[in-house]
Design an enzyme around this catalytic site. Sequence first.
Site, short mmCIF file in Angstrom:
data_model
loop_
_atom_site.label_atom_id
_atom_site.label_comp_id
_atom_site.label_asym_id
_atom_site.label_seq_id
_atom_site.Cartn_x
_atom_site.Cartn_y
_atom_site.Cartn_z
N ASN A 1 -104.27 82.92 17.74
CA ASN A 1 -104.34 81.46 17.85
C ASN A 1 -104.21 80.93 19.28
O ASN A 1 -104.43 79.74 19.53
CB ASN A 1 -103.26 80.81 16.98
CG ASN A 1 -103.52 81.03 15.50
OD1 ASN A 1 -104.51 81.64 15.12
ND2 ASN A 1 -102.61 80.54 14.67
N TYR B 1 -100.85 94.94 13.32
CA TYR B 1 -102.13 94.32 12.99
C TYR B 1 -103.32 95.27 13.15
O TYR B 1 -104.45 94.88 12.87
CB TYR B 1 -102.34 93.09 13.87
CG TYR B 1 -101.26 92.04 13.69
CD1 TYR B 1 -101.26 91.21 12.58
CD2 TYR B 1 -100.23 91.91 14.62
CE1 TYR B 1 -100.26 90.26 12.39
CE2 TYR B 1 -99.24 90.96 14.45
CZ TYR B 1 -99.26 90.14 13.34
OH TYR B 1 -98.27 89.20 13.16
N ASN C 1 -109.31 79.90 14.25
CA ASN C 1 -108.32 79.44 15.23
C ASN C 1 -108.45 80.11 16.58
O ASN C 1 -108.17 79.49 17.61
CB ASN C 1 -106.91 79.64 14.68
CG ASN C 1 -106.57 78.66 13.57
OD1 ASN C 1 -107.08 77.54 13.55
ND2 ASN C 1 -105.73 79.08 12.63
N ASP D 1 -114.14 88.08 13.89
CA ASP D 1 -114.33 88.21 12.46
C ASP D 1 -114.85 86.90 11.88
O ASP D 1 -114.62 85.83 12.45
CB ASP D 1 -113.00 88.57 11.78
CG ASP D 1 -111.92 87.53 12.09
OD1 ASP D 1 -111.43 87.50 13.23
OD2 ASP D 1 -111.60 86.71 11.20
N HIS E 1 -108.64 90.73 10.66
CA HIS E 1 -108.62 89.76 11.76
C HIS E 1 -108.77 90.45 13.12
O HIS E 1 -108.95 89.77 14.13
CB HIS E 1 -107.32 88.97 11.71
CG HIS E 1 -107.47 87.51 12.02
ND1 HIS E 1 -108.67 86.82 11.94
CD2 HIS E 1 -106.54 86.58 12.42
CE1 HIS E 1 -108.49 85.55 12.26
NE2 HIS E 1 -107.22 85.38 12.56
N TYR F 1 -101.99 86.84 20.92
CA TYR F 1 -102.12 86.55 19.50
C TYR F 1 -103.31 85.62 19.31
O TYR F 1 -103.67 84.83 20.17
CB TYR F 1 -100.84 85.99 18.86
CG TYR F 1 -99.75 87.05 18.77
CD1 TYR F 1 -99.71 87.93 17.69
CD2 TYR F 1 -98.81 87.19 19.78
CE1 TYR F 1 -98.74 88.92 17.60
CE2 TYR F 1 -97.84 88.19 19.72
CZ TYR F 1 -97.82 89.05 18.62
OH TYR F 1 -96.88 90.03 18.56
#
Length: 218
Positions: free
Chosen positions: A82, A30, A128, A107, A35, A80
Amino acid sequence: MLSRLSRRCYCTSVHRPWLFLGLGNPGDKYKGTRHNIGFEMIDTFAESVGIQMNLVNFKAIMGQGFVDDLPVILAKPQTYMNLSGESSGPLAAYYKLPLNRVLVVHDDMQLPCGVLRLQEKGGHGCHNGLKSVMNHFRGNREFARLRIGIGKPPGQMDPKAFLLQKFSMAARERMDGALAEGVDALKLVLSKDFGESWRLFNVEQKYKHLRQHTIIAA
């Protein structure tokens, strides 16, 4: 592991600490994606003020230091996106921080690419990561945010796919400039209360976007 002395030092300082939380996803997969711009902002700020991100606790990579005489805690939750609240909630509780000393960097697809916005409080806007943070703050939304615009997905592109893409070359250039401006924004947060200075920063960001459109149109 954080020591009790570390917590006592920060919590009994003349100035109450600020906690800056950058949201993103862990792992090389990532790195550099839209994100993860919250992670990038924390790393950029840490480097600019000489704070090492060399602690791991509360499911986060962390750094502690002082900007001038102000104590600052930097954190990148590794849960992560969420589940960001699983890290940020216990972290704020450990340092006994009121939410007006917490700022979340994230973001934002509702802002043009490279445009920043300081915000005193607000909802989660279907983000989220923010939603999880708010849930672990018992629904309280009274924490500040530095929103970093990444633009909207083109055409009918799935927003989830858009968030996990890396920036184009042109967008990357705009984001690098935005990160430098973000350092100034976070220093502004440390130096002044929310008010006229934050409003002027947001106005400048708005007109930066308008100037960009004028240049493109020309």
